[in-house]
Design a protein around this motif. Structure first.
Motif, PDB file in Angstrom:
ATOM      1  N   ALA A  83       0.839  -1.199   0.000  1.00  0.00           N
ATOM      2  CA  ALA A  83       0.000   0.000   0.000  1.00  0.00           C
ATOM      3  C   ALA A  83       0.876   1.252   0.000  1.00  0.00           C
ATOM      4  O   ALA A  83       2.017   1.233   0.478  1.00  0.00           O
ATOM      5  CB  ALA A  83      -0.931   0.019   1.207  1.00  0.00           C
ATOM      6  N   THR A  84       0.299   2.320  -0.521  1.00  0.00           N
ATOM      7  CA  THR A  84       0.893   3.654  -0.424  1.00  0.00           C
ATOM      8  C   THR A  84      -0.027   4.517   0.417  1.00  0.00           C
ATOM      9  O   THR A  84      -1.233   4.596   0.140  1.00  0.00           O
ATOM     10  CB  THR A  84       1.068   4.282  -1.822  1.00  0.00           C
ATOM     11  OG1 THR A  84       1.920   3.456  -2.612  1.00  0.00           O
ATOM     12  CG2 THR A  84       1.673   5.677  -1.702  1.00  0.00           C
ATOM     13  N   ALA A  85       0.514   5.107   1.466  1.00  0.00           N
ATOM     14  CA  ALA A  85      -0.284   5.887   2.415  1.00  0.00           C
ATOM     15  C   ALA A  85       0.153   7.346   2.382  1.00  0.00           C
ATOM     16  O   ALA A  85       1.355   7.658   2.402  1.00  0.00           O
ATOM     17  CB  ALA A  85      -0.116   5.332   3.830  1.00  0.00           C
ATOM     18  N   ILE A  86      -0.828   8.249   2.345  1.00  0.00           N
ATOM     19  CA  ILE A  86      -0.573   9.696   2.341  1.00  0.00           C
ATOM     20  C   ILE A  86      -1.467  10.357   3.378  1.00  0.00           C
ATOM     21  O   ILE A  86      -2.651  10.027   3.495  1.00  0.00           O
ATOM     22  CB  ILE A  86      -0.835  10.311   0.951  1.00  0.00           C
ATOM     23  CG1 ILE A  86       0.111   9.710  -0.096  1.00  0.00           C
ATOM     24  CG2 ILE A  86      -0.706  11.834   0.986  1.00  0.00           C
ATOM     25  CD1 ILE A  86      -0.192  10.164  -1.515  1.00  0.00           C
ATOM     26  N   ASN A  87      -0.906  11.290   4.145  1.00  0.00           N
ATOM     27  CA  ASN A  87      -1.670  12.034   5.145  1.00  0.00           C
ATOM     28  C   ASN A  87      -1.239  13.499   5.112  1.00  0.00           C
ATOM     29  O   ASN A  87      -0.047  13.802   5.144  1.00  0.00           O
ATOM     30  CB  ASN A  87      -1.423  11.457   6.544  1.00  0.00           C
ATOM     31  CG  ASN A  87      -2.212  12.186   7.612  1.00  0.00           C
ATOM     32  OD1 ASN A  87      -3.358  11.865   7.875  1.00  0.00           O
ATOM     33  ND2 ASN A  87      -1.591  13.189   8.234  1.00  0.00           N
TER      34      ASN A  87
END
Length: 342
Positions: A83-87
């Motif tokens: 997964a690629t996670a962005i916040n």
């Protein structure tokens, strides 16, 4: 503040190795405003319980209108989930007021999922796979007949269904998390009011496909749906709380209003007299908590959950409500006494 990291993992076997970077930034723009953000990749190797073995449980099977045995079988060919996670978000802190708003996004590749037993049986019936059916002998039916027992039975007479762990369809999901609280003096004590919640923008999945390669649902967005006919849990668009607290000396009181948004049951059979079940209503419940420190080390608490004794919204499920989202207990009282020796 800037943080950079790289994580290396070696799972061995068919899973192999992974290198995952992370970058996080926090900027204190002024005394009351903070801006933050992060981006990273993640890697989850399938645990041993998913790679081998068999687990059996009872579950309600719609076509049979009864609880039947469901065998969940490990899959040694599972690939890792990535997964690629962005916040991205900000914090406002003025002393009396504290609030945060964050946007989040996750892009899953090869997620670890388990097949839907209802979808298996639906495809079994739709392809005519029972003895004498029009599809017997086809590649689809050969695969489906190996998962439905007794072999060749009708969907209504099924006794057990075998399902597999699989690498499911890619998923993109995003939304925002909100928290805000304002504190002030009231009635000789300290009080606060606030709100917190999650709003999901999207939960878009590619077409859902069984291990046998049979498509059971097209690519679509699953937000705001019950999702009991696929591999996903119910996904109301909005969940949130409004709360208020008051503290004075040894006394503490908290009130919480809990809200769950309405969502849709996509079961195509809910028409005519059953059409009212196609929408699962929103729900509002109220909780009250009181705590008193009677003496040093001794604390007494009283809580009332669901003060108005609100019933869970009606749903076309075997329990007549959605147990993954709502609570059927109604009004509950809880009395607690805690003593800590120093």
């Amino acid at each position: 503040d800037l943080q950079a990291a790289i994580r290396y993992e070696d799972y061995g076997g068919k899973v192999g190795t992974t290198i995952d970077p992370k970058l996080a930034i926090r900027w204190q723009a002024n005394d009351w405003l903070t801006v933050r953000g992060s981006a990273s990749t993640t890697f989850r190797g399938p645990p041993q319980s998913l790679l081998s073995g068999r687990g059996t449980a009872l579950a309600f099977v719609g076509a049979a209108l009864a609880f039947k045995a469901i065998d969940t079988v490990g899959n040694p060919d599972l690939e890792p989930e990535e997964a690629t996670a962005i916040n991205i978000g900000f914090i406002v802190d003025t002393g009396n007021f504290y609030g945060s708003l964050d946007y989040w996004s996750f892009d899953f590749t090869d997620p670890l999922q388990v097949e839907s037993f209802n979808a298996i049986l639906d495809q079994y019936a739709a392809n005519g796979c029972e003895d004498g059916g029009s599809g017997v002998g086809s590649a689809n039916c050969n695969a489906l007949r190996a998962q439905v027992f007794p072999i060749g039975t009708t969907a209504a007479a099924v006794q057990r269904i075998e399902r597999n762990w699989i690498n499911g369809s890619d998923i993109d999901t995003s939304g925002i998390d909100l928290f805000a609280e304002y504190s002030f003096d009231a009635f000789g004590g300290e009080a606060s009011i606030g709100v917190e919640g999650t709003f999901t923008f999207e939960f878009e999945s590619d077409a859902l496909v069984l291990d046998a390669g049979i498509e059971v649902a097209p690519a679509q967005d699953y937000v705001g749906r019950l999702n009991d006919i696929n591999s996903f849990t119910p996904l109301p668009e909005l969940k949130g709380n409004i709360f208020a607290t008051w503290n004075r000396g040894i006394h503490s009181v908290k009130y919480a209003l809990r809200y769950v948004d309405e969502y849709e049951d996509q079961d195509a059979s809910l028409v005519g007299d059953l059409a009212h079940l196609a929408t699962i209503d929103d729900q509002v419940t109220h909780d009250i908590h009181y705590n008193v420190n009677v003496m040093e080390g001794l604390r007494v608490s009283l809580s009332v959950f669901n003060v108005t004794d609100e019933d869970p919204p009606l749903a076309a499920l075997d329990l007549n409500y959605d147990p993954l989202t709502h609570n059927a207990f109604g009004r509950m009282f809880k009395l607690g006494v805690t003593y800590t020796a120093f």
